[in-house]
Scaffold this motif. Sequence first.
Motif, PDB file in Angstrom:
ATOM      1  N   VAL A  70       0.887  -1.100  -0.091  1.00  0.00           N
ATOM      2  CA  VAL A  70      -0.089  -0.112  -0.029  1.00  0.00           C
ATOM      3  C   VAL A  70       0.828   1.323   0.038  1.00  0.00           C
ATOM      4  CG1 VAL A  70      -1.645   1.338   1.307  1.00  0.00           C
ATOM      5  CG2 VAL A  70      -2.162  -1.168   1.091  1.00  0.00           C
ATOM      6  N   GLY A  71       1.812   1.173   0.933  1.00  0.00           N
ATOM      7  CA  GLY A  71       2.642   2.476   0.916  1.00  0.00           C
ATOM      8  C   GLY A  71       3.506   2.634  -0.438  1.00  0.00           C
ATOM      9  N   GLY A  72       3.988   1.374  -1.283  1.00  0.00           N
ATOM     10  CA  GLY A  72       4.597   1.493  -2.361  1.00  0.00           C
ATOM     11  C   GLY A  72       3.742   2.118  -3.329  1.00  0.00           C
ATOM     12  N   GLY A  73       2.337   1.340  -3.392  1.00  0.00           N
ATOM     13  CA  GLY A  73       1.618   1.954  -4.434  1.00  0.00           C
ATOM     14  C   GLY A  73       1.293   3.613  -4.151  1.00  0.00           C
ATOM     15  N   ILE A  74       1.169   3.787  -3.008  1.00  0.00           N
ATOM     16  CA  ILE A  74       0.865   5.488  -2.874  1.00  0.00           C
ATOM     17  C   ILE A  74       2.240   6.141  -3.303  1.00  0.00           C
ATOM     18  CG2 ILE A  74       0.897   7.036  -0.981  1.00  0.00           C
ATOM     19  CD1 ILE A  74      -0.761   4.994   0.485  1.00  0.00           C
ATOM     20  N   GLU A  75       3.282   5.632  -3.169  1.00  0.00           N
ATOM     21  CA  GLU A  75       4.456   6.399  -3.390  1.00  0.00           C
ATOM     22  C   GLU A  75       4.527   6.607  -5.054  1.00  0.00           C
ATOM     23  OE1 GLU A  75       8.095   5.172  -1.773  1.00  0.00           O
ATOM     24  OE2 GLU A  75       7.493   5.816   0.184  1.00  0.00           O
ATOM     25  N   LEU A  76       3.899   5.333  -5.634  1.00  0.00           N
ATOM     26  CA  LEU A  76       4.040   5.631  -7.015  1.00  0.00           C
ATOM     27  C   LEU A  76       2.754   6.687  -7.758  1.00  0.00           C
ATOM     28  CD1 LEU A  76       3.752   1.728  -8.086  1.00  0.00           C
ATOM     29  CD2 LEU A  76       5.819   3.476  -8.286  1.00  0.00           C
ATOM     30  N   ALA A 196      -2.660  13.565   6.929  1.00  0.00           N
ATOM     31  CA  ALA A 196      -2.881  12.040   6.855  1.00  0.00           C
ATOM     32  C   ALA A 196      -3.325  11.601   5.543  1.00  0.00           C
ATOM     33  CB  ALA A 196      -4.154  12.128   7.789  1.00  0.00           C
ATOM     34  N   THR A 197      -2.937  10.247   5.377  1.00  0.00           N
ATOM     35  CA  THR A 197      -3.176   9.772   3.924  1.00  0.00           C
ATOM     36  C   THR A 197      -4.786   9.409   4.043  1.00  0.00           C
ATOM     37  OG1 THR A 197      -1.058   8.648   3.824  1.00  0.00           O
ATOM     38  CG2 THR A 197      -2.754   7.636   2.567  1.00  0.00           C
ATOM     39  N   THR A 198      -5.402   9.906   2.903  1.00  0.00           N
ATOM     40  CA  THR A 198      -6.921   9.623   2.971  1.00  0.00           C
ATOM     41  C   THR A 198      -7.215   7.966   2.547  1.00  0.00           C
ATOM     42  OG1 THR A 198      -7.192   9.900   0.380  1.00  0.00           O
ATOM     43  CG2 THR A 198      -7.428  11.846   1.927  1.00  0.00           C
ATOM     44  N   SER A 202      -5.226   5.531  -0.171  1.00  0.00           N
ATOM     45  CA  SER A 202      -4.739   3.992   0.477  1.00  0.00           C
ATOM     46  C   SER A 202      -5.309   2.993  -0.483  1.00  0.00           C
ATOM     47  CB  SER A 202      -5.104   3.819   1.867  1.00  0.00           C
ATOM     48  OG  SER A 202      -4.322   4.673   2.778  1.00  0.00           O
ATOM     49  N   TYR A 203      -6.653   2.913  -0.927  1.00  0.00           N
ATOM     50  CA  TYR A 203      -7.273   2.090  -1.646  1.00  0.00           C
ATOM     51  C   TYR A 203      -6.643   2.087  -3.083  1.00  0.00           C
ATOM     52  CZ  TYR A 203     -10.737  -0.523  -4.239  1.00  0.00           C
ATOM     53  OH  TYR A 203     -11.567  -1.581  -4.905  1.00  0.00           O
ATOM     54  N   GLN A 204      -6.501   3.233  -3.792  1.00  0.00           N
ATOM     55  CA  GLN A 204      -6.089   3.359  -4.988  1.00  0.00           C
ATOM     56  C   GLN A 204      -4.310   3.076  -4.869  1.00  0.00           C
ATOM     57  OE1 GLN A 204      -7.742   4.000  -7.718  1.00  0.00           O
ATOM     58  NE2 GLN A 204      -9.484   4.328  -6.432  1.00  0.00           N
ATOM     59  N   GLY A 205      -3.743   3.307  -3.773  1.00  0.00           N
ATOM     60  CA  GLY A 205      -2.294   2.687  -3.816  1.00  0.00           C
ATOM     61  C   GLY A 205      -2.156   1.189  -3.877  1.00  0.00           C
ATOM     62  N   GLY A 232       3.042   8.307   8.183  1.00  0.00           N
ATOM     63  CA  GLY A 232       1.935   9.177   7.641  1.00  0.00           C
ATOM     64  C   GLY A 232       1.089   8.363   6.806  1.00  0.00           C
ATOM     65  N   ILE A 233       1.172   6.941   6.696  1.00  0.00           N
ATOM     66  CA  ILE A 233       0.362   6.250   5.754  1.00  0.00           C
ATOM     67  C   ILE A 233      -0.609   5.641   6.649  1.00  0.00           C
ATOM     68  CG2 ILE A 233       0.357   4.152   4.322  1.00  0.00           C
ATOM     69  CD1 ILE A 233       3.193   4.591   3.774  1.00  0.00           C
ATOM     70  N   ALA A 234      -1.827   5.668   6.295  1.00  0.00           N
ATOM     71  CA  ALA A 234      -2.971   5.088   7.032  1.00  0.00           C
ATOM     72  C   ALA A 234      -2.946   3.422   7.153  1.00  0.00           C
ATOM     73  CB  ALA A 234      -4.379   5.428   6.335  1.00  0.00           C
TER      74      ALA A 234
END
Length: 563
Positions: A70-76, A196-198, A202-205, A232-234
């Motif tokens: 999830v964190g990796g996807g968010i960073e993308l 905060a991460t929404t 997170s889902y899209q990540g 900072g990642i939910a």
Amino acid sequence: MTQEIVFHGGAVFTGAGEPLHGHAVVVRGKRIVAVVPEEHAVEIAPDARRIDLAGALLSPGFQDAHIHPVGGGIELLQCNLTEAETAEETAALIRAYAESHPDEEWILGGGWGMDHFPGGNPPRGLLDEAAGGRPVLLQSRDHHSTWASTAAIERAGITAETPDPADGRIVREPDGYPAGTFHEGAGDLFEGVRPATTAELSYQGLLRAQEELIALGITGWQDAMVGAGVAGIADPLTAYERALSEDTLQVHVVGAQWWVRDGGLDQVETMVARRERIAAEHSDRRLDLATTKIMVDGVAENQTAAMLTPYRDGHGHDTDNSGLSFIDPEALRRYVTALDAAGQQVHMHALGDRAVREALDALQDARQANGDTDGRHHLAHLQIVARADVPRFADLDAVANIQALWATHEDQLDELTLPFLQDGQVDRQYPFGDFARAGARFAAGSDWPVSTADPVQAIHIAVNRAYPGSVQGPLGGPQQCLDLATAMAAYTSGSAFVNRREYDTGSIREGYLANLVVLDPDPFTLPASEIHTSRAVATWIEGRNVYSAVPAIATSDTRKELS
């Protein structure tokens, strides 16, 4: 009518040992129904769709035993710096992101390399210039350090008088003011101001990460940080549950519930309750929370990995720093014993040799208190392991969860780590060969987005102990190299064992789910130095083709009939 498929025309790696040749794999619906000599496949499935592998290798789908999807996807989806190879390229990417996102009050993201900056510490001034003075927080590739702009530092109220936290370090300018880099727990000083991460992000990540990972042949993973918001990642659990409810989660996931360092034993009851709720709601085990993640120490590059000997300074003199044990060793023993008794697997980040010993001591206490619980506990990273502790893995049934991509000479190791370690410790880096000879069980993971999630690239280094094109010899010597079959098994049946899914995944055998990856060229046919040229060209999950780079493998229009 249930679909039948016959894979033929290539070798079959079953999840252990050398590949089978001249065999076909028959799939009916979601499961493998036979692994037989090719000439017998027509008898079993005369009307099946036939897929000619054309010399490629059929393998069980890879399972990543330590990853942060999830964190990796968010960073993308945010300011992604993973492609930068220099400080200048890093600054250029930040500048481009800032210019293309003028309405974002904060710039968030990550992926910067410590080896691109002197001492591994990027300065706030470079960030201020690139981002135009906006507040910026960017995680390092290994997620053990935070790079902050001046505006972010000011908003957090951090000054020269702010003390270092017990589990981290603020890099400072000569007058004591923060220089811009915050190692380990010092990054938590921004929690009060970091956006905060929404839940939507997170889902899209998660969906973006799943797409990326399936294309690499990954059909399951263990998420090493579930149940708490960190950096900072939910909490990723919300994203996983939404994906389950919307039927968008294609892989199977084990979530390692995050152990809060100062949270105490009450966390055990909370984790068990969460585990049981998910088990009751998802009996197919698409999501499983029977694991707990504990951070025992930090990383060697910023000298927070817990070592048995002190780090050295730039002149080769011993310092008074031997790294950080994030949890008191006595408390760690109590926690691990309680988790083991409650049926929770323990997944421990243990990178330095002292951390490894403290983790093994905790497992030994748990064994003495509880007996053999089949906990399948595992230690991840294992950068430096004392020789005396290597045989304890087999003795305690502790799994060596390796991140093989790191087991090579490269700038971050050679410039930021080895010069500050004691003499001879280069030979103790990632001692995979020692583990194999001592009978330890392996699992494998990437720690993505710390480094690439591509299993083939990691397997290449596990076998060679050198990155493609390297002019240096194998890290730690050739005795630390793994053979290809062992490295492949770690990423398939080994990780399936850790994930408690060895009964239906991680192997190609009758009755198992048809979670498969096609690798072309077949890595077993390549010289060891060329393993990295193989790639996943098709991925199948429960009998469905979910990714294909080669239409001939994905469609029946180009199939060849068995003779």
